[in-house]
Design a protein around this motif. Structure first.
Motif, PDB file in Angstrom:
ATOM      1  N   ALA A   9       0.798  -1.224   0.000  1.00  0.00           N
ATOM      2  CA  ALA A   9       0.000   0.000   0.000  1.00  0.00           C
ATOM      3  C   ALA A   9       0.833   1.277   0.000  1.00  0.00           C
ATOM      4  O   ALA A   9       0.548   2.214   0.719  1.00  0.00           O
ATOM      5  N   SER A  10       1.855   1.305  -0.807  1.00  0.00           N
ATOM      6  CA  SER A  10       2.657   2.517  -0.950  1.00  0.00           C
ATOM      7  C   SER A  10       2.989   2.709  -2.418  1.00  0.00           C
ATOM      8  O   SER A  10       3.282   1.746  -3.123  1.00  0.00           O
ATOM      9  N   ALA A  11       2.935   3.952  -2.857  1.00  0.00           N
ATOM     10  CA  ALA A  11       3.271   4.258  -4.242  1.00  0.00           C
ATOM     11  C   ALA A  11       4.429   5.237  -4.334  1.00  0.00           C
ATOM     12  O   ALA A  11       4.761   5.700  -5.421  1.00  0.00           O
ATOM     13  N   VAL A  16       9.754   1.389   0.694  1.00  0.00           N
ATOM     14  CA  VAL A  16      10.240   0.145   1.271  1.00  0.00           C
ATOM     15  C   VAL A  16       9.127  -0.909   1.300  1.00  0.00           C
ATOM     16  O   VAL A  16       9.363  -2.042   1.685  1.00  0.00           O
ATOM     17  N   GLY A  17       7.941  -0.534   0.885  1.00  0.00           N
ATOM     18  CA  GLY A  17       6.791  -1.426   0.944  1.00  0.00           C
ATOM     19  C   GLY A  17       6.979  -2.748   0.225  1.00  0.00           C
ATOM     20  O   GLY A  17       6.540  -3.797   0.719  1.00  0.00           O
ATOM     21  N   GLU A  18       7.629  -2.717  -0.917  1.00  0.00           N
ATOM     22  CA  GLU A  18       7.819  -3.981  -1.635  1.00  0.00           C
ATOM     23  C   GLU A  18       8.770  -4.908  -0.879  1.00  0.00           C
ATOM     24  O   GLU A  18       8.624  -6.119  -0.931  1.00  0.00           O
ATOM     25  N   ASP A  38      -0.091  -4.885  -5.764  1.00  0.00           N
ATOM     26  CA  ASP A  38       0.723  -3.697  -5.543  1.00  0.00           C
ATOM     27  C   ASP A  38      -0.103  -2.502  -6.015  1.00  0.00           C
ATOM     28  O   ASP A  38      -0.371  -2.362  -7.211  1.00  0.00           O
ATOM     29  N   LEU A  39      -0.537  -1.673  -5.085  1.00  0.00           N
ATOM     30  CA  LEU A  39      -1.405  -0.550  -5.450  1.00  0.00           C
ATOM     31  C   LEU A  39      -0.712   0.461  -6.355  1.00  0.00           C
ATOM     32  O   LEU A  39      -1.385   1.184  -7.084  1.00  0.00           O
ATOM     33  N   ALA A  40       0.622   0.491  -6.357  1.00  0.00           N
ATOM     34  CA  ALA A  40       1.343   1.369  -7.276  1.00  0.00           C
ATOM     35  C   ALA A  40       1.234   0.868  -8.710  1.00  0.00           C
ATOM     36  O   ALA A  40       1.234   1.659  -9.652  1.00  0.00           O
ATOM     37  N   GLU A  41       1.133  -0.437  -8.866  1.00  0.00           N
ATOM     38  CA  GLU A  41       1.033  -1.032 -10.202  1.00  0.00           C
ATOM     39  C   GLU A  41      -0.415  -1.226 -10.643  1.00  0.00           C
ATOM     40  O   GLU A  41      -0.672  -1.564 -11.798  1.00  0.00           O
ATOM     41  N   ASN A  42      -1.346  -1.072  -9.727  1.00  0.00           N
ATOM     42  CA  ASN A  42      -2.771  -1.237 -10.010  1.00  0.00           C
ATOM     43  C   ASN A  42      -3.530  -0.026  -9.488  1.00  0.00           C
ATOM     44  O   ASN A  42      -4.431  -0.146  -8.662  1.00  0.00           O
ATOM     45  N   ILE A  91      -3.514   6.227  -1.120  1.00  0.00           N
ATOM     46  CA  ILE A  91      -3.759   5.184  -2.115  1.00  0.00           C
ATOM     47  C   ILE A  91      -4.488   3.987  -1.499  1.00  0.00           C
ATOM     48  O   ILE A  91      -5.329   3.359  -2.140  1.00  0.00           O
ATOM     49  N   LEU A  92      -4.182   3.679  -0.230  1.00  0.00           N
ATOM     50  CA  LEU A  92      -4.869   2.580   0.460  1.00  0.00           C
ATOM     51  C   LEU A  92      -6.305   2.979   0.794  1.00  0.00           C
ATOM     52  O   LEU A  92      -7.236   2.216   0.565  1.00  0.00           O
ATOM     53  N   LYS A  93      -6.488   4.165   1.337  1.00  0.00           N
ATOM     54  CA  LYS A  93      -7.839   4.624   1.679  1.00  0.00           C
ATOM     55  C   LYS A  93      -8.713   4.645   0.440  1.00  0.00           C
ATOM     56  O   LYS A  93      -9.873   4.214   0.460  1.00  0.00           O
ATOM     57  N   ASN A  94      -8.185   5.125  -0.664  1.00  0.00           N
ATOM     58  CA  ASN A  94      -8.945   5.184  -1.904  1.00  0.00           C
ATOM     59  C   ASN A  94      -9.351   3.783  -2.372  1.00  0.00           C
ATOM     60  O   ASN A  94     -10.492   3.554  -2.764  1.00  0.00           O
TER      61      ASN A  94
END
Length: 181
Positions: A9-11, A16-18, A38-42, A91-94
């Motif tokens: 949940a980090s973009a 360091v999220g990954e 991965d919310l950055a990729e989706n 990004i997580l809340k959304n």
């Protein structure tokens, strides 16, 4: 085999999220089919639904339909989330705002990280998910300087590793005990 969603949940650039999500994945018992999300990729656009998911009306936006179906297919969820200014990232809340019934009774383990072991993010994310009907099975925090570095280097302490192991075991047991829908 049950399906577990593993959300990163980090973009942010240089996140360091990954690294945290990879570590969590390595701790999972072999009883899961893992859907790495991965919310950055989706990415989802900021919530643009014609109605609130809580209303139960059919979704009209394809990205909302696809996201809800992906989460609805899960038997359990692990969310790795940083703490941004005392809470979860936008990004997580959304992503959560697009959901409602898909979270009802969904078994969840939260893994936070940050300067105070992600405490603010863990607290806020748990409060949000419980409000939407999810069942929080466990919560684990990793602190910068004690468990990881800001460059993503992990040196997770034994108590944190054990706490995650316990939470994942409880998640595995809970899924096995939950009757199929």
């Amino acid at each position: 085999m049950p399906t577990l969603g593993l959300i990163t949940a980090s973009a942010r650039p240089n996140r360091v999220g990954e690294h945290v999500a990879r570590w969590v994945g390595e701790q999972l018992p072999g009883t899961w089919d893992v859907d790495a999300i991965d919310l950055a990729e989706n990415p989802l656009p900021f919530f643009d639904g014609a109605s609130s998911p809580k209303q139960g009306l059919p979704r009209t936006e394809q990205h909302a339909i696809d996201w809800a179906a992906r989460v609805d297919a899960l038997d359990a969820l692990v969310i790795t989330t940083p703490e941004y200014n005392g809470s979860y990232p936008a990004i997580l809340k959304n992503a959560i705002d697009y959901l409602s019934s898909e979270l009802t009774d969904l078994l969840v383990v939260l893994v936070g990280y940050g300067w105070v072991a992600g405490a603010g993010s863990l607290e806020a994310t748990e409060r949000l998910l419980v409000r939407l009907g999810a069942r929080i099975v466990g919560s684990v925090g990793l602190g910068f300087g004690t468990d990881l570095e800001t460059d993503g280097t992990l040196h997770v302490t034994e108590p944190v590793t054990e706490a995650l192991g316990t939470a994942l075991t409880e998640l595995d047991t809970a899924v096995q005990e939950t009757p199929a829908a």
